[in-house]
Motif scaffolding. Structure first.
Motif, PDB file in Angstrom:
ATOM      1  N   GLN A 151      -6.997  31.462 -72.338  1.00 14.01           N
ATOM      2  CA  GLN A 151      -7.537  32.484 -71.447  1.00 14.01           C
ATOM      3  C   GLN A 151      -6.666  33.739 -71.504  1.00 14.01           C
ATOM      4  O   GLN A 151      -5.434  33.634 -71.530  1.00 14.01           O
ATOM      5  N   THR A 152      -7.300  34.901 -71.510  1.00 14.93           N
ATOM      6  CA  THR A 152      -6.595  36.180 -71.465  1.00 14.93           C
ATOM      7  C   THR A 152      -7.307  37.097 -70.475  1.00 14.93           C
ATOM      8  O   THR A 152      -8.531  37.231 -70.527  1.00 14.93           O
ATOM      9  N   TYR A 153      -6.523  37.725 -69.585  1.00 17.07           N
ATOM     10  CA  TYR A 153      -7.082  38.615 -68.578  1.00 17.07           C
ATOM     11  C   TYR A 153      -6.260  39.904 -68.529  1.00 17.07           C
ATOM     12  O   TYR A 153      -5.025  39.875 -68.565  1.00 17.07           O
ATOM     13  N   ASN A 154      -6.965  41.021 -68.447  1.00 17.99           N
ATOM     14  CA  ASN A 154      -6.312  42.305 -68.240  1.00 17.99           C
ATOM     15  C   ASN A 154      -6.083  42.468 -66.743  1.00 17.99           C
ATOM     16  O   ASN A 154      -7.028  42.590 -65.967  1.00 17.99           O
ATOM     17  N   ILE A 155      -4.805  42.443 -66.331  1.00 20.58           N
ATOM     18  CA  ILE A 155      -4.472  42.491 -64.907  1.00 20.58           C
ATOM     19  C   ILE A 155      -3.867  43.831 -64.504  1.00 20.58           C
ATOM     20  O   ILE A 155      -3.284  43.966 -63.427  1.00 20.58           O
ATOM     21  N   THR A 156      -4.042  44.841 -65.365  1.00 17.84           N
ATOM     22  CA  THR A 156      -3.417  46.130 -65.122  1.00 17.84           C
ATOM     23  C   THR A 156      -3.770  46.672 -63.742  1.00 17.84           C
ATOM     24  O   THR A 156      -2.894  47.131 -62.984  1.00 17.84           O
ATOM     25  N   ARG A 157      -5.039  46.620 -63.376  1.00 19.06           N
ATOM     26  CA  ARG A 157      -5.495  47.198 -62.107  1.00 19.06           C
ATOM     27  C   ARG A 157      -5.247  46.292 -60.904  1.00 19.06           C
ATOM     28  O   ARG A 157      -5.468  46.695 -59.763  1.00 19.06           O
ATOM     29  N   LEU A 158      -4.787  45.082 -61.154  1.00 23.41           N
ATOM     30  CA  LEU A 158      -4.551  44.135 -60.059  1.00 23.41           C
ATOM     31  C   LEU A 158      -3.087  44.056 -59.638  1.00 23.41           C
ATOM     32  O   LEU A 158      -2.753  43.366 -58.671  1.00 23.41           O
ATOM     33  N   LEU A 159      -2.211  44.744 -60.356  1.00 22.89           N
ATOM     34  CA  LEU A 159      -0.793  44.665 -60.046  1.00 22.89           C
ATOM     35  C   LEU A 159      -0.470  45.385 -58.745  1.00 22.89           C
ATOM     36  O   LEU A 159      -1.070  46.416 -58.408  1.00 22.89           O
ATOM     37  N   ALA A 160       0.497  44.836 -57.993  1.00 20.22           N
ATOM     38  CA  ALA A 160       0.908  45.418 -56.720  1.00 20.22           C
ATOM     39  C   ALA A 160       1.689  46.706 -56.950  1.00 20.22           C
ATOM     40  O   ALA A 160       2.487  46.804 -57.887  1.00 20.22           O
ATOM     41  N   LYS A 161       1.482  47.689 -56.072  1.00 19.62           N
ATOM     42  CA  LYS A 161       2.156  48.982 -56.232  1.00 19.62           C
ATOM     43  C   LYS A 161       3.660  48.870 -56.065  1.00 19.62           C
ATOM     44  O   LYS A 161       4.411  49.658 -56.639  1.00 19.62           O
ATOM     45  N   ASN A 162       4.112  47.911 -55.255  1.00 21.95           N
ATOM     46  CA  ASN A 162       5.560  47.752 -55.050  1.00 21.95           C
ATOM     47  C   ASN A 162       6.222  46.845 -56.074  1.00 21.95           C
ATOM     48  O   ASN A 162       7.421  46.569 -56.005  1.00 21.95           O
ATOM     49  N   GLY A 163       5.432  46.318 -57.033  1.00 18.89           N
ATOM     50  CA  GLY A 163       5.987  45.485 -58.092  1.00 18.89           C
ATOM     51  C   GLY A 163       6.145  44.025 -57.742  1.00 18.89           C
ATOM     52  O   GLY A 163       6.523  43.217 -58.593  1.00 18.89           O
ATOM     53  N   HIS A 164       5.851  43.636 -56.485  1.00 18.18           N
ATOM     54  CA  HIS A 164       5.977  42.244 -56.060  1.00 18.18           C
ATOM     55  C   HIS A 164       4.603  41.589 -56.114  1.00 18.18           C
ATOM     56  O   HIS A 164       3.713  41.909 -55.324  1.00 18.18           O
ATOM     57  N   ASN A 165       4.443  40.677 -57.044  1.00 18.23           N
ATOM     58  CA  ASN A 165       3.132  40.096 -57.330  1.00 18.23           C
ATOM     59  C   ASN A 165       3.141  38.589 -57.093  1.00 18.23           C
ATOM     60  O   ASN A 165       4.178  37.927 -57.224  1.00 18.23           O
ATOM     61  N   ARG A 166       1.946  38.078 -56.775  1.00 17.22           N
ATOM     62  CA  ARG A 166       1.802  36.629 -56.634  1.00 17.22           C
ATOM     63  C   ARG A 166       0.557  36.157 -57.380  1.00 17.22           C
ATOM     64  O   ARG A 166      -0.540  36.681 -57.179  1.00 17.22           O
ATOM     65  N   LEU A 167       0.782  35.178 -58.228  1.00 17.56           N
ATOM     66  CA  LEU A 167      -0.282  34.532 -58.978  1.00 17.56           C
ATOM     67  C   LEU A 167      -0.559  33.168 -58.355  1.00 17.56           C
ATOM     68  O   LEU A 167       0.373  32.389 -58.117  1.00 17.56           O
ATOM     69  N   ALA A 168      -1.817  32.882 -58.072  1.00 10.67           N
ATOM     70  CA  ALA A 168      -2.211  31.584 -57.512  1.00 10.67           C
ATOM     71  C   ALA A 168      -3.326  30.998 -58.370  1.00 10.67           C
ATOM     72  O   ALA A 168      -4.308  31.685 -58.668  1.00 10.67           O
ATOM     73  N   VAL A 169      -3.147  29.742 -58.744  1.00 10.63           N
ATOM     74  CA  VAL A 169      -4.105  29.071 -59.633  1.00 10.63           C
ATOM     75  C   VAL A 169      -4.432  27.703 -59.049  1.00 10.63           C
ATOM     76  O   VAL A 169      -3.524  26.918 -58.747  1.00 10.63           O
ATOM     77  N   ILE A 170      -5.701  27.433 -58.865  1.00 12.57           N
ATOM     78  CA  ILE A 170      -6.110  26.084 -58.473  1.00 12.57           C
ATOM     79  C   ILE A 170      -6.612  25.349 -59.713  1.00 12.57           C
ATOM     80  O   ILE A 170      -7.432  25.871 -60.480  1.00 12.57           O
ATOM     81  N   ILE A 171      -6.053  24.152 -59.924  1.00 16.91           N
ATOM     82  CA  ILE A 171      -6.361  23.361 -61.121  1.00 16.91           C
ATOM     83  C   ILE A 171      -7.165  22.134 -60.710  1.00 16.91           C
ATOM     84  O   ILE A 171      -6.730  21.341 -59.869  1.00 16.91           O
ATOM     85  N   TYR A 172      -8.321  21.999 -61.335  1.00 14.01           N
ATOM     86  CA  TYR A 172      -9.194  20.860 -61.078  1.00 14.01           C
ATOM     87  C   TYR A 172      -9.146  19.913 -62.279  1.00 14.01           C
ATOM     88  O   TYR A 172      -9.218  20.357 -63.429  1.00 14.01           O
ATOM     89  N   PRO A 173      -9.054  18.601 -62.046  1.00 14.44           N
ATOM     90  CA  PRO A 173      -9.136  17.649 -63.173  1.00 14.44           C
ATOM     91  C   PRO A 173     -10.513  17.705 -63.821  1.00 14.44           C
ATOM     92  O   PRO A 173     -11.467  18.269 -63.273  1.00 14.44           O
TER      93      PRO A 173
END
Length: 876
Positions: A151-173
């Motif tokens: 998987q590849t995603y362009n996250i340029t527009r989703l980055l936080a302005k203050n540089g502190h980011n959080r990625l959350a992923v839910i994984i299903y079997p």
């Protein structure tokens, strides 16, 4: 190539900036992850991924890794590879999927992108489905499915302005985990998903309880300019018949790539690559938000350094740097590809009735091993891959087949194969067991239904396309295969053969399935692949199997030090024969019977005695296997692939080294029997033969044959000059009559040597032959040898161990050398030995070199043998 003046000006500008280009800006998110089971999380992904949201009660997570790996590292489950611990871990089939459905969260620092810079998020492997959130926003528009699809995603527009980011992923079997009912792949339902099948259990492994659910491969952040260079493809053409030595005619290098313009405006520039100090370039204009396939001009590489399989020549690699540079001379993105200049061909050998493989125009006798996976719980590392492939190099093999019930291996695996000269035979993710080849009462659904697995054929084709792009540049990758002992469903097979491979690769032969007629006919006198168990040595010489056998193997119990790592003391009970009484833990770890092959050495007194005597059988089995096939190369056979050379779990069969990377005698028997120039003895007719698996004829050899009795007395049976051509086996003379007489009462040792013109050994072989009743009665009465051992450090990471055996005594027989920590007496792993399980003649000495990665431990040497007392020795 021919260019106009404007193009030349642009190229000149681009070349000026080439030396200032930095490495691709990319980093891995591999620490600091937290996780929680979905039963503990009530918030939605948008809330969880908000950096301000508190993660109360979450626990550390292992990424890359599986849910089970995280649970193990957090001490929530016992080690499933030890004893019967796996039975203590809840299976997903019984718990339901929610038990192994987890949220994974990672906080990271990434400043907003400037100007036309782009930031990309890459997942190299998730099992099975996932939804992704970043800073309160959903990243993937639809839920991702499929274990193998990157998987590849362009996250340029989703980055936080203050540089502190959080990625959350839910994984299903995977939606259907399948019942691990003891069948191959359990009840087969695991194969309805696009994932590996062994996790429901096989005849060499118990079920993996979470079916390897998790973010199992790398997660990376990449920075580029407006244009992203994607999926580079490098093809090399090596016309003619080549030799590793001497001047080389030119080779052709062909390069293409996909260029994605992520910006809102068109971009003009050049895509270019450098190889061997020369730059090749092409000017392009890219439309906004478009991906364009670009083919660069062919390049003629003068005096190329070629890549060869192990044993035939060196593994030369070129560093090819491919990049896009815009009209202002700024590098937008750059990819590096290690290029091995080689061409792989196949042809049909009508004499054997099997496929024949050639590299750079020279036919190669395939000596291969079947590979499952490095670690059954997907705990991969570049270092472990390197060690395992190095062991295969040390076995003198030249091919690894990746079995279809597992996965497309990771790039680091192929990098190691490139380095050590191992050709790769890559199966896709199908098996005759799960996908309906046979009637199977353990399977839930009938053959017609299973024949259509997986359920989502579109996902299969997308995953195949992606994985082919991921690994197609590696010179070690030699052959594609539709599946293990069965083809994919017809629509998938047709698409792969007619569309996907011709478009994306087209340089490698494709087998419909692993033992298909296009690989090997079941010719007259043939009996299919196998056998799979311990065999009389004569079987390997006189029993004719598939002419290119994709699976044949034998036993593989490790020595006592290996068994201690995963078998509790109370279960250290030697198997009994006859009766096949086997301890429950041995049985659970898939012990395969040695039948009556231990008893000729004397009934095993205990588990340690059994393990030691098993090494004699191990060595003989795998030396005999490879010698038997080599004896008939180009007559009966074009190749053989051993089932199997390694275990990704603590199994007790088909392994040259154990899960902990400790080699056993199988490895060194194979190391001996597979050596490129090899002298050997046919146990049926007593014929002494030489196999030359090199391109060099040898006309300077002296063949020596000796017999040693149990007291160390030696008879010279013959000494004659010998010659042999390239890539053939040659028969010389039979010593059966003389040996039968000498071995009648107590058995005998047979020593074969090939000397070069300088009277130095270039091949040596040592056999222990039983008495006329088939027992090793003489071995059981041997006197102790007064062997002396010295160990000397050569470099920080290497040691030389010399074993000296005084004259006027018996052979110092079958000595195992091990590098140990002198404080704990535990072995240092991995360690690589130039040879092992060696025998030293009276009045002679032998030296073994050991390579390893030195730590802070106090190293020493452990040595024991059949008639040499166990001891520990300091390194000088």
């Amino acid at each position: 190539m021919r260019m106009n003046r404007g193009q030349l000006s642009l190229i000149g500008l681009l070349l000026c900036c080439w030396s200032s280009v930095k490495a691709q800006d990319q980093y891995e998110l591999n620490t600091g992850w937290q996780c929680a089971n979905i039963s503990r999380v009530t918030e939605k992904g948008e809330t969880i991924s908000d950096p301000a949201h508190a993660l109360t009660g979450w626990q550390p997570a292992t990424v890359p890794g599986t849910v089970l790996t995280t649970m193990l590292n957090n001490k929530q489950v016992p080690d499933p590879f030890y004893g019967m611990n796996n039975e203590k871990i809840p299976d997903i089939y019984n718990t339901g999927n929610d038990y192994y459905t987890y949220w994974f969260v990672k906080d990271f620092t990434e400043q907003p992108a400037a100007a036309d810079q782009q930031v990309w998020l890459h997942f190299r492997g998730v099992n099975y489905s996932c939804d992704i959130y970043l800073n309160g926003k959903k990243v993937n528009a639809a839920t991702h499915h499929g274990m193998f699809l990157r998987q590849t995603y362009n996250i340029t527009r989703l980055l936080a302005k203050n540089g502190h980011n959080r990625l959350a992923v839910i994984i299903y079997p995977a939606p259907l985990a399948g019942n691990p009912n003891g069948g191959q792949g359990g009840d087969g339902i695991i194969a309805k998903s696009v994932a590996h099948q062994y996790t429901a259990g096989w005849d060499w492994i118990q079920p993996i309880r979470d079916r390897n659910t998790g973010i199992w491969d790398k997660v990376t952040i990449e920075h580029t300019g407006a244009v992203d260079v994607k999926h580079p493809h490098v093809v090399t053409k090596v016309p003619g018949i080549r030799l590793p030595e001497g001047p080389q005619a030119p080779a052709i290098v062909q390069v293409s790539a996909e260029l994605e313009n992520a910006s809102d405006k068109s971009v003009t520039g050049a895509v270019q690559y450098a190889i061997n100090g020369t730059t090749v370039s092409k000017k392009v204009t890219l439309a906004p938000h478009a991906t364009t396939q670009v083919q660069l001009p062919d390049y003629t590489l003068q005096h190329p350094k070629l890549w060869w399989p192990n044993g035939y020549g060196p593994q030369a690699l070129y560093n090819l740097q491919l990049q896009f540079v815009n009209a202002a001379g700024k590098v937008s993105d750059k990819e590096t590809v290690e290029v091995g200049v080689r061409e792989i061909q196949t042809s049909w050998n009508a004499h054997t009735g099997s496929r024949e493989v050639a590299v750079n125009g020279q036919k190669i006798f395939i000596k291969g091993g079947n590979w499952i996976i490095s670690d059954a719980m997907l705990r991969f590392s570049k270092e472990r891959y390197d060690a395992e492939i190095r062991y295969h190099r040390d076995m003198n093999l030249n091919l690894i087949r990746i079995w279809g019930g597992a996965l497309t291996e990771r790039p680091e695996f192929y990098e190691a194969c490139d380095k050590y000269g191992m050709l790769v035979f890559q199966d896709f993710w199908f098996s005759g067991d799960c996908n309906g080849r046979w009637v199977d009462p353990m399977k839930k659904e009938d053959q017609w239904t299973r024949r259509k697995y997986p359920d989502d054929h579109g996902l299969v084709l997308s995953s195949l396309t992606d994985q082919i792009k991921m690994i197609r540049n590696y010179p070690s990758l030699a052959l594609w295969c539709g599946g293990n002992e069965i083809t994919p469903p017809e629509d998938i097979l047709t698409a792969v053969k007619d569309s996907i491979l011709p478009l994306l690769d087209g340089t490698r032969y494709f087998f419909d399935y692993s033992n298909s007629d296009s690989m090997s006919h079941n010719t007259l006198g043939g009996n299919g692949d196998g056998p799979y168990g311990v065999q009389p040595l004569a079987t390997f010489w006189e029993h004719r199997t598939f002419p290119f056998n994709s699976e044949i193997g034998s036993v593989g119990v490790g020595d006592y030090a290996s068994l201690e790592r995963f078998i509790p003391k109370e279960n250290m009970v030697a198997p009994e024969y006859p009766g096949n009484k086997v301890d429950s833990v041995w049985y659970y770890h898939k012990y395969i019977g040695y039948d009556g092959f231990i008893d000729p050495y004397g009934k095993a007194k205990d588990a340690k005695d059994f393990a030691n005597k098993a090494q004699l059988v191990n060595y003989d089995q795998y030396r005999g296997l490879m010698e038997g096939f080599s004896a008939h190369m180009w007559d009966w056979y074009t190749g053989v692939i051993i089932w199997k050379t390694q275990n990704p779990w603590t199994a007790m069969r088909g392994q040259m080294y154990d899960y902990y990377l400790d080699p056993n005698a199988c490895l060194y028997g194979l190391h001996n029997g597979s050596e490129p120039l090899h002298i050997m003895y046919n146990p049926i007719d007593g014929m002494v033969q030489v196999a030359n698996n090199t391109f060099t004829p040898r006309r300077d050899l002296m063949l020596q044959i000796f017999a040693y009795d149990m007291k160390g007395s030696v008879d010279t049976l013959t000494q004659v000059f010998a010659d042999i051509g390239p890539t053939i086996t040659k028969r010389y003379l039979s010593v059966k009559r003389g040996l039968d007489k000498l071995r009648k009462d107590k058995g005998i040792f047979l020593r074969l040597r090939l000397l070069d013109v300088h009277q130095q050994p270039v091949s040596e072989n040592f056999y222990w032959l039983p008495d006329e009743k088939g027992n090793y009665s003489g071995l059981q009465e041997m006197a102790q040898a007064a062997a002396q051992v010295t160990a000397k450090r050569i470099t920080k990471d290497s040691v030389a161990v010399t074993i000296s055996n005084p004259a006027n005594g018996p052979v110092a027989f079958f000595n195992r050398v091990a590098l140990v920590d002198m404080q704990t007496k535990k072995r240092i792993l991995p360690a690589f030995y130039s040879d092992n399980y060696i025998s030293v003649m009276p009045g002679e000495q032998k030296t073994i070199t050991i390579s390893y990665t030195a730590g802070n431990e106090t190293t020493g040497i452990e040595l024991y043998g059949w008639n040499v007392k166990e001891g520990y020795y300091a390194i000088k």
